[in-house]
Design an enzyme around this catalytic site. Structure first.
Site: not given
Lengths: 360, 360
Positions: A103, A172, A196
């Site tokens: 990511w 992030d 999440k």
């Protein structure tokens, strides 16, 4: 009682059953108003209260004051990957990234793709992202330093916030937002896809320190300009109302649990059920440097791929879902987000012990 | 029975109560699987089936074949406003727009803002957007012609698809998608925020004719490039799963009603309850040219603003919500989308008659 499985999905992930039952109860008529949250005008008094509550609860949980803006946007972290350089990296500055996995790599590639000067300040790619780099080198004229605080696929996690001085720190936090106490004030910008730790897919939490607003590049497309969303409190266009409402209920659930200190204790206990087995077994092998391992995502290997397949199939039969590792790395992975009940971690540990006994 | 109001909201708007009851029933455990749709991995067999069904049902309802791609994106129509010129207007061509109201104006401004050559092919701004222009003039080297098929605020509607020959016709159908039979094949691209006729806020339906794919400009930000979403069937990143699931159920509801021909008949009947009153009253005044008036959004005025306030307040007491006109134009507005029950239109008509008698 409705049957529920143990859901170890890396995301979209398990939600608190208490929250789901509340939402179910008021799905057709919210608080007796005669319509669903899905049917409400976003300009209605009722929805405005839902939005205000969610914003205030984010600030309360993260201990943030009025020098921060809280937004609920769309498009996932993937959209933030290019909004961040677009807004905060002018042409004469350099976007800095620490590369800790798939990511983070996507984030830094998007900066480069958008014609920005980009610098990799540190990377753990040399060892397949199985650790967090402890040193980093910032470029000249840095616009910001971007990190990925938890790496869902490889299962590593930054244990403390970096101290970057005057350089804006952007993070992030999609896979560990609100999983533990953090010093959120150290961050110039935090973003996290909700799916999440804090809600369903469909909204992205973005927290911006107000001194960043004056740094926003001019002339951006309306929807890609953070100013658009800040000036209208996430209501420039119709927001993803239902996703925000569910996030709001999860935030209330976190507060009722006692906030992040309490949540962190529970998460440590849950993760330890699995890590204790990895640490005391020649059968299971953790894939991450011990000091950097994530409390949220625990990847592990078994002696053979055949045994891994058997492990995943048998766990599924026992009502434990999504223990397969990410398709890019294989093996097994257990994601133990906030909403996963303690019982699920205990049952997984028990299953791992029994599986080892039968198959070693 | 749960109490339900009559909800005339312009969006987010009423959903079929049958759909809400289904969703409520399976909210905590989808089809007995032991988890909510909100908790499912988007890579799971169950969610893939939800996505596939939704795509196939869009094609079935609109009578489209394999020469069209169906996407479910995020960011609303507002994000499409700049994705369209970004993808489909190269530097040597001109983006053409028919300006029929506030949303069309936003769309064309975004093309201009992104450094594209933009041409207004026709406009009804001279009469406050109370009609649909019947003539238009296309620029040299047109990239496409963009129209807004229904204008939510002013209540006008294109009655048939334009015949633009080789020039790709692109349409924002946010407020009348699937409200009537259309020749969808005439459009190179159709987009619609879900929150009016086909679902909750949080996903945008985008339908692209495959011959458009080769026209996509190169080098775009990943999330802004239609290729990204086409190549991964809307699963490049985590989609707004729950919103897509609800849309899927509304599509099944449309099919069960008999598809668009049946829906159109019902919508005409509903709209006529209100239009008949406007046409036969000196008290209420429609604000739109008769031949262009929308079946979805019916704006009207009363003799004074005071009476309008009274009308809105009293209707609310009767359980009829959101009859206030858009804040930019004032007056009253009734939105009568697909999911609004016939009874709601009948009750509104009855209330209008009684209100006129008491107050004229």
């Amino acid at each position: 009682m409705v049957k529920r499985v143990h859901n170890f999905s890396a995301g979209p992930a398990v939600l608190p059953v208490e929250v789901l039952l509340e939402i179910q109860q008021e799905l057709v008529s919210y608080k007796g108003k005669g319509l669903s949250v899905m049917e409400m005008s976003h300009r209605s008094v009722e929805f405005q209260a839902i939005m205000d509550d969610a914003i205030n609860d984010v600030k309360s949980i993260l201990n943030l004051g009025d020098d921060f803006e809280v937004l609920f946007l769309q498009g996932g972290a993937s959209t933030q990957f290019f909004m961040i350089p677009l807004n905060f990296c002018p042409d004469d500055k350099v976007a800095n990234y620490i590369n800790t996995g798939a990511w983070a790599t996507k984030a830094l590639k998007e900066a480069a793709k958008n014609g920005k000067q980009m610098h990799v300040a540190a990377s753990s790619e040399d060892k397949q992202f199985t650790y967090i780099p402890k040193q980093y080198t910032i470029s000249e004229n840095p616009a910001y330093l971007h990190i990925t605080t938890n790496n869902t696929i490889r299962g590593t996690e930054f244990k403390t916030a970096l101290d970057t001085g005057d350089i804006p720190l952007i993070a992030d936090m999609s896979s560990n937002i609100m999983s533990k106490s953090i010093d959120a004030k150290k961050y110039a910008l935090i973003y996290a896809g909700a799916q999440k730790n804090i809600g369903p897919a469909g909204t992205t939490l973005v927290i911006i320190r107000k001194d960043m607003i004056e740094k926003i590049n001019p002339g951006l497309p309306t929807m890609m300009d953070y100013n658009t969303h800040i000036s209208k409190s996430s209501m420039f266009n119709t927001p993803p109302c239902f996703a925000i409402y569910v996030v709001g209920r999860v935030l209330k659930w976190i507060l009722a649990k006692g906030g992040l200190e309490a949540i962190e204790k529970i998460n440590i206990e849950k993760a330890n059920y699995v890590y204790d087995i990895l640490d005391n077994s020649d059968f299971y092998e953790g894939t991450v440097v011990m000091e950097d391992r994530s409390m949220m995502n625990i990847p592990f290997r078994l002696p053979t791929e055949e045994l891994e397949k058997k492990f995943i199939a048998e766990s599924k039969e026992m009502g434990m879902l999504n223990l397969k590792g990410h398709r890019s790395v294989g093996g097994c992975r257990a994601s133990l987000y906030n909403s996963l009940p303690m019982k699920a971690a205990q049952d997984l540990a028990q299953f791992m012990i029994e599986f080892e006994e039968k198959n070693k």
